[in-house]
Design a protein around this motif. Structure first.
Motif, PDB file in Angstrom:
ATOM      1  N   ALA A 110     -29.522 -14.647  -8.414  1.00  0.00           N
ATOM      2  CA  ALA A 110     -29.103 -14.116  -9.744  1.00  0.00           C
ATOM      3  C   ALA A 110     -28.775 -13.203  -9.861  1.00  0.00           C
ATOM      4  O   ALA A 110     -28.474 -12.931 -10.748  1.00  0.00           O
ATOM      5  N   GLU A 111     -29.077 -12.237  -9.519  1.00  0.00           N
ATOM      6  CA  GLU A 111     -28.534 -11.084  -9.775  1.00  0.00           C
ATOM      7  C   GLU A 111     -28.180 -10.433  -8.691  1.00  0.00           C
ATOM      8  O   GLU A 111     -27.218  -8.676  -9.202  1.00  0.00           O
ATOM      9  N   THR A 112     -27.248 -10.681  -8.010  1.00  0.00           N
ATOM     10  CA  THR A 112     -26.576  -9.966  -7.454  1.00  0.00           C
ATOM     11  C   THR A 112     -24.852 -11.282  -6.704  1.00  0.00           C
ATOM     12  O   THR A 112     -24.089 -10.859  -6.812  1.00  0.00           O
ATOM     13  N   GLY A 113     -25.582 -13.578  -6.786  1.00  0.00           N
ATOM     14  CA  GLY A 113     -24.334 -14.057  -7.443  1.00  0.00           C
ATOM     15  C   GLY A 113     -24.020 -13.934  -5.762  1.00  0.00           C
ATOM     16  O   GLY A 113     -23.072 -14.707  -5.232  1.00  0.00           O
ATOM     17  N   ALA A 114     -25.021 -13.638  -4.571  1.00  0.00           N
ATOM     18  CA  ALA A 114     -24.878 -13.881  -3.259  1.00  0.00           C
ATOM     19  C   ALA A 114     -24.840 -15.434  -2.872  1.00  0.00           C
ATOM     20  O   ALA A 114     -24.989 -16.501  -3.761  1.00  0.00           O
ATOM     21  N   GLY A 115     -23.936 -15.975  -1.998  1.00  0.00           N
ATOM     22  CA  GLY A 115     -24.163 -17.544  -1.763  1.00  0.00           C
ATOM     23  C   GLY A 115     -24.977 -17.650  -0.683  1.00  0.00           C
ATOM     24  O   GLY A 115     -25.082 -18.972  -0.699  1.00  0.00           O
ATOM     25  N   ALA A 116     -25.526 -16.971  -0.456  1.00  0.00           N
ATOM     26  CA  ALA A 116     -27.069 -17.396   0.336  1.00  0.00           C
ATOM     27  C   ALA A 116     -28.013 -15.964   0.585  1.00  0.00           C
ATOM     28  O   ALA A 116     -27.376 -14.635   0.264  1.00  0.00           O
ATOM     29  N   VAL A 117     -28.776 -15.968   1.337  1.00  0.00           N
ATOM     30  CA  VAL A 117     -29.692 -15.161   1.663  1.00  0.00           C
ATOM     31  C   VAL A 117     -29.566 -15.102   2.955  1.00  0.00           C
ATOM     32  O   VAL A 117     -29.899 -16.045   3.441  1.00  0.00           O
ATOM     33  N   LYS A 118     -30.653 -14.335   4.152  1.00  0.00           N
ATOM     34  CA  LYS A 118     -30.704 -14.331   5.700  1.00  0.00           C
ATOM     35  C   LYS A 118     -31.925 -13.597   6.133  1.00  0.00           C
ATOM     36  O   LYS A 118     -32.585 -12.923   4.765  1.00  0.00           O
ATOM     37  N   ARG A 135     -34.431 -25.810  -2.838  1.00  0.00           N
ATOM     38  CA  ARG A 135     -34.690 -25.908  -3.310  1.00  0.00           C
ATOM     39  C   ARG A 135     -33.220 -25.442  -3.970  1.00  0.00           C
ATOM     40  O   ARG A 135     -33.230 -23.983  -4.867  1.00  0.00           O
ATOM     41  N   GLY A 136     -32.056 -25.207  -3.105  1.00  0.00           N
ATOM     42  CA  GLY A 136     -31.271 -24.292  -4.152  1.00  0.00           C
ATOM     43  C   GLY A 136     -30.630 -23.621  -3.541  1.00  0.00           C
ATOM     44  O   GLY A 136     -29.842 -23.034  -3.929  1.00  0.00           O
ATOM     45  N   ILE A 137     -31.411 -22.977  -2.682  1.00  0.00           N
ATOM     46  CA  ILE A 137     -31.506 -21.330  -1.625  1.00  0.00           C
ATOM     47  C   ILE A 137     -30.564 -21.321  -0.005  1.00  0.00           C
ATOM     48  O   ILE A 137     -31.084 -21.916   0.083  1.00  0.00           O
TER      49      ILE A 137
END
Length: 275
Positions: A110-118, A135-137
């Motif tokens: 939400a705070e970075t606009g990232a497309g994904a996390v690692k 859950r959409g991440i």
């Protein structure tokens, strides 16, 4: 009059679709100017927790905080228009439970606009990856040498030699089965990386692995030669900017001490600069 459409930013589905196709080009970035440069050639830009060692002078990635990752993620996002941005989840932000991982990953997204996390880890993190994906991440996994666990791995050693390769293969299968859209293979033998790449249906991104992976990633400061104190075997120096920078600073210092800088063209006057 027709206008050229802006380039679509790549997403997790685009990256996953590159399995077995043209290799993915991936680099780290931590600042807006570097992100702008990487965006011209990269498919994926990772805001890595390596920022702790590269920019903040830590001895490992362990002191990196969620707030640091968000700050650098926001900076990198301002420099990207095409490449997918992935942000590392720092140590301690996701291991406790799937629920903790979701809270913190949702904040990063939400705070970075990232497309994904690692996040790092294999079989033991499969439930967490599944929880996030459902859950959409989107999640990029990371197996083999996982730097956040260097204390339990005996340091930054090659992982998966000999019979130990079965565990790394099992980890890769587990994260793929849990829904990760790609997986980083770090510091594993090339034949094992090739086996994993052939075995799982998501792209593998190598760092100290094999040219047969579906993509490659390096820390950008390593490949640009921005410092010379540490050079892992798997890093190729594509430039030697530390030397260039040192020479430029030396020349600047000499000119300041000799009062040859600033010269007339570098200062203001009433005649040439009335405003």
């Amino acid at each position: 009059m027709s206008q050229t459409s802006p380039k679509k930013a790549l997403d997790a589905a685009d990256i996953r679709a590159r399995k077995g196709a043209t290799p993915l080009v991936c680099l780290t970035a931590y600042t807006t100017p570097v992100a702008q440069l990487a965006d011209q050639e990269c498919d994926l830009v990772l805001v890595g927790d390596s920022v702790g060692m590269v920019l903040h002078g830590f001895d490992s990635t362990l002191p990196v905080t969620l707030e640091m990752m968000i700050l650098h993620g926001q900076a990198v996002a301002r420099g990207l228009s095409r490449a997918m941005m992935v942000v590392d989840m720092p140590f301690g932000s996701y291991e406790e439970s799937p629920e903790q991982a979701f809270r913190n990953a949702a904040r990063v997204m939400a705070e970075t606009g990232a497309g994904a996390v690692k996040l790092e880890g294999g079989q033991h993190m499969a439930d967490t990856i599944r929880h996030l994906v459902q859950r959409g991440i989107p999640v990029m996994a990371h197996v083999g040498l996982t730097p956040q666990a260097f204390n339990t791995l005996g340091g930054y050693r090659v992982q998966g030699k000999g019979s130990a390769g079965a565990q790394v293969l099992a980890d890769a299968r587990a994260v793929a089965g849990a829904g990760a859209f790609s997986v980083v293979l770090e510091k594993v033998p090339a034949d094992l990386a090739d086996q994993i790449t052939a075995d799982i249906d998501i792209p593998t991104v190598g760092i100290g692995a094999s040219a047969g992976c579906d993509g490659q990633i390096l820390v950008i400061d390593d490949m640009l030669g921005l410092f010379d104190a540490f050079k892992p075997k798997f890093v190729k120096r594509y430039a030697h900017l530390a030397g260039d920078a040192a020479e430029a600073i030396r020349t600047y210092a000499d000119e300041v001490r000799s009062r040859s800088f600033p010269a007339a063209e570098h200062v203001f006057s009433n005649e040439t600069d009335p405003t």
